[in-house]
Design an enzyme around this catalytic site. Structure first.
Site, PDB file in Angstrom:
ATOM      1  N   HIS A  64      44.457  22.753  16.201  1.00 40.74           N
ATOM      2  CA  HIS A  64      43.876  23.662  17.204  1.00 40.74           C
ATOM      3  C   HIS A  64      44.263  25.125  16.960  1.00 40.74           C
ATOM      4  O   HIS A  64      43.431  26.025  16.997  1.00 40.74           O
ATOM      5  CB  HIS A  64      44.342  23.291  18.619  1.00 40.74           C
ATOM      6  CG  HIS A  64      44.112  21.860  18.989  1.00 40.74           C
ATOM      7  ND1 HIS A  64      43.070  21.122  18.505  1.00 40.74           N
ATOM      8  CD2 HIS A  64      44.788  21.028  19.820  1.00 40.74           C
ATOM      9  CE1 HIS A  64      43.117  19.891  19.017  1.00 40.74           C
ATOM     10  NE2 HIS A  64      44.162  19.815  19.811  1.00 40.74           N
ATOM     11  N   ASP A  98      37.639  18.784  16.316  1.00 43.12           N
ATOM     12  CA  ASP A  98      38.792  19.484  16.869  1.00 43.12           C
ATOM     13  C   ASP A  98      38.258  20.080  18.161  1.00 43.12           C
ATOM     14  O   ASP A  98      37.439  21.007  18.133  1.00 43.12           O
ATOM     15  CB  ASP A  98      39.271  20.591  15.919  1.00 43.12           C
ATOM     16  CG  ASP A  98      40.509  21.282  16.455  1.00 43.12           C
ATOM     17  OD1 ASP A  98      40.505  21.647  17.650  1.00 43.12           O
ATOM     18  OD2 ASP A  98      41.469  21.461  15.702  1.00 43.12           O
ATOM     19  N   HIS A  99      38.701  19.547  19.293  1.00 42.73           N
ATOM     20  CA  HIS A  99      38.008  19.918  20.541  1.00 42.73           C
ATOM     21  C   HIS A  99      38.159  21.407  20.874  1.00 42.73           C
ATOM     22  O   HIS A  99      37.401  21.942  21.662  1.00 42.73           O
ATOM     23  CB  HIS A  99      38.431  19.012  21.709  1.00 42.73           C
ATOM     24  CG  HIS A  99      39.767  19.320  22.290  1.00 42.73           C
ATOM     25  ND1 HIS A  99      40.939  18.906  21.724  1.00 42.73           N
ATOM     26  CD2 HIS A  99      40.127  20.011  23.396  1.00 42.73           C
ATOM     27  CE1 HIS A  99      41.951  19.325  22.458  1.00 42.73           C
ATOM     28  NE2 HIS A  99      41.491  20.005  23.486  1.00 42.73           N
TER      29      HIS A  99
HETATM   30  C1  BG6 Z   1      45.514  17.468  22.112  1.00 43.06           C
HETATM   31  C2  BG6 Z   1      46.969  17.133  21.988  1.00 43.06           C
HETATM   32  O1  BG6 Z   1      44.896  17.470  20.856  1.00 43.06           O
HETATM   33  O2  BG6 Z   1      45.391  18.763  22.694  1.00 43.06           O
HETATM   34  C3  BG6 Z   1      47.658  17.187  23.328  1.00 43.06           C
HETATM   35  O3  BG6 Z   1      47.114  15.838  21.417  1.00 43.06           O
HETATM   36  C4  BG6 Z   1      47.431  18.539  23.967  1.00 43.06           C
HETATM   37  O4  BG6 Z   1      49.049  16.927  23.209  1.00 43.06           O
HETATM   38  C5  BG6 Z   1      45.953  18.868  23.977  1.00 43.06           C
HETATM   39  O5  BG6 Z   1      47.928  18.475  25.282  1.00 43.06           O
HETATM   40  C6  BG6 Z   1      45.717  20.286  24.460  1.00 43.06           C
HETATM   41  O6  BG6 Z   1      44.344  20.440  24.680  1.00 43.06           O
HETATM   42  P1  BG6 Z   1      43.826  21.408  25.812  1.00 43.06           P
HETATM   43  O7  BG6 Z   1      42.339  21.383  25.700  1.00 43.06           O
HETATM   44  O8  BG6 Z   1      44.327  20.865  27.101  1.00 43.06           O
HETATM   45  O9  BG6 Z   1      44.437  22.740  25.500  1.00 43.06           O
END
Ligand code: BG6
Length: 520
Positions: free
Chosen positions: A264, A201-202
């Protein structure tokens, strides 16, 4: 509002370490679905950045795997991606060296026979580069291939090698509801032990997300007030100005709740609300996260609202509504916005409402956690105020800016100078990441790739956690699927979402913070 800038002193900066550098063992990173955007835009730029910072082992190899025959093109395409998305200098000789470590292997994900060839190819590279049997399989394919790839790796004996260690990294989504998540976990665990599985989960790779734990547990003064006695409510916002960016077919099946809330935002929420773990080790951290998710009672359907954007204006540009996006059903019932009111039934949080909202094509691009504290028991200065800049004393507010403008601000009341009537005005103490530590180019993937290579699962999702969060949201998804909203689209692109989201907070006498970021 006045702001006091907080930063570290230059002499302290010299002592700010760049972090404990642990170099993983030699390894072959095998990326399935390597012809997709993620590899080119995120993974390869992150890996090159790690190489530039000497964080990768010398004996290292990347093997891209996908269905298309891409002989020769793949390496060049990855090089271009590192330059375009990673900002690398195309004449940097280190880039040429790095590209030599990349190769491509075409494979039909469903065909068991192709895995024999892959195994032989990995063994060949292993011997050539002296890798010692270590492998990290990264599943960046579309999710319907996850289970098949894992089964085939197992059937070829690639999950439990004769020597070295093997792990599997799985990109989200981990299922699309509770049953599918259970089934996927079951299939993965039939081949790989849980300690080999890295569900990515980034958000957990973001510095500002990890810093929530440091802020809470490396400082003595916040934890004593981090509870229902002092906190009035919590708001977590993940607002995007972006639309679906050509990912219509994916998003049609996902929607905001599946796309960012179940994963997230729940990770963020767990860091904000969990009890202190006994150590910063995978088992302790994951246990505390699980406990707090398990303490969330079922969410009444009235506490979850959804929205879909219509046409509007973003940053001065006209944009189309969701239903007019490429490859989106013109009558789509998919939510591009959701707001949810949650509770946590434990001694720390009972009675404190927690509001989450996430949406595309909103007014501002900002991910933020805000903790609103209770007012003092007696507002003695309020009585004296009849004019001046501030009509009302505002409660203390702690804002953790995840992105952009990464930082933390604390709002408090200050006496307006020279006012004879003790006028109180809200001011901010503001810690700014960039001012304190310089610009960080690291994205979440760098940290997570290294942690997976090191075999440290602290920043990855555990199967129990994934199933618990799906269990919480699946009834809402089912109720939504059963009744398509007749009011969609219900917010204009470039606004703050549908009115029903405002009403969700009004019921408790609260309002969304709609002025996010440092200047708020
Ligand atoms: C991804 C989603 O996991 O996270 C995207 O699939 C979203 O739709 C993105 O835009 C948001 O990530 P970050 O790091 O830009 O907040």
């Amino acid at each position: 509002m006045a702001t006091v800038q907080m930063s570290v002193r230059p002499e302290d900066l010299n002592q700010v370490p760049t972090g404990k550098e642990r170099i993983p063992d030699p390894v072959i990173l095998v990326i399935f679905g390597a012809s997709g955007d993620l590899t080119k835009r995120k993974l390869l730029p992150a890996l090159f950045h790690l190489r530039q910072n000497n964080l990768l082992p010398a004996n290292f190899s990347i093997v891209g795997v996908a269905r298309r025959p891409l002989a020769g093109e793949f390496e060049a395409d990855m090089r271009a991606g590192i330059v375009e998305f990673g900002g690398a200098d195309s004449t940097d000789p280190r880039l040429d060296e790095f590209v030599k470590q990349i190769s491509y292997y075409p494979l039909n994900f469903d065909d068991p026979a192709s895995y024999t060839g892959l195994k032989a190819e990995l063994d060949r590279i292993d011997k050539e580069r002296n890798i010692g049997g270590n492998r990290l399989f990264y599943l960046a394919t579309s999710p319907e291939f996850f289970a098949g790839i894992v089964e085939n790796l197992g059937a070829q004996g690639m999950a439990v090698p004769a020597q070295g260690h093997v792990g599997v990294v799985i990109e989200k989504p981990f299922g699309h509801d509770l049953d599918s998540a259970r089934e996927l976990n079951h299939k993965v665990n039939a081949v790989f032990a849980e300690r080999q599985v890295f569900r990515i989960d980034h958000y957990l790779g973001k510095e500002t997300v990890q810093n929530i734990l440091v802020f809470r547990f490396a400082n003595g003064i916040f934890e004593p007030i981090w509870n229902r006695n002092y906190i009035d409510h919590v708001q977590i916002t993940a607002a995007e100005t972006l639309g679906v960016e050509g990912r219509g077919p994916f998003y049609e099946k996902a929607g905001a709740l599946r796309d960012v809330v179940q994963n997230h935002m729940m990770e963020l929420l767990s860091f904000v609300t969990m009890e202190p773990p006994s150590s910063f080790e995978a088992e302790s951290v994951r246990q505390e996260k699980l406990k707090v998710w398990k303490a969330m009672p079922p969410i009444p359907i009235l506490n979850a609202v959804r929205g879909q954007y219509g046409p509007g204006v973003i940053n001065g540009q006209k944009v189309v509504g969701y239903r007019d996006e490429e490859r989106v059903n013109p009558d789509s019932g998919t939510e591009t916005y959701t707001a949810i009111r949650l509770e946590i039934e434990n001694w720390r949080w009972a009675g404190v409402p927690i509001y989450l909202r996430a949406g595309k094509r909103l007014k501002q691009q900002a991910t933020e956690v805000s903790i609103q504290f209770k007012q003092p028991p007696l507002l003695i200065f309020n009585r004296l105020q009849n004019s001046g800049p501030c009509q009302e004393i505002q409660p203390n507010l702690l804002t953790i800016r995840i992105q952009p403008d990464e930082g933390i601000a604390l709002r408090f009341g200050a006496k307006v100078p020279t006012s004879s009537d003790m006028s109180v005005c809200p001011v901010n103490m503001d810690f700014d990441y960039e001012a304190a530590f310089g610009k960080s180019s690291a994205n979440g993937y760098e940290r997570l790739l290294i942690e997976a290579m090191l075999g440290d699962q602290t920043l990855f999702a555990h199967r129990d956690g994934v199933e618990t969060t799906w269990a919480l949201f699946t009834p809402i998804l089912e109720a939504w699927a059963a009744k398509k909203p007749d009011v969609f689209p219900n917010y204009f692109a470039g606004k703050w979402g549908p009115e029903c989201a405002d009403r969700l907070l009004e019921r408790d006498g609260h309002v969304w913070r709609n002025d996010l970021g440092r200047k708020a």
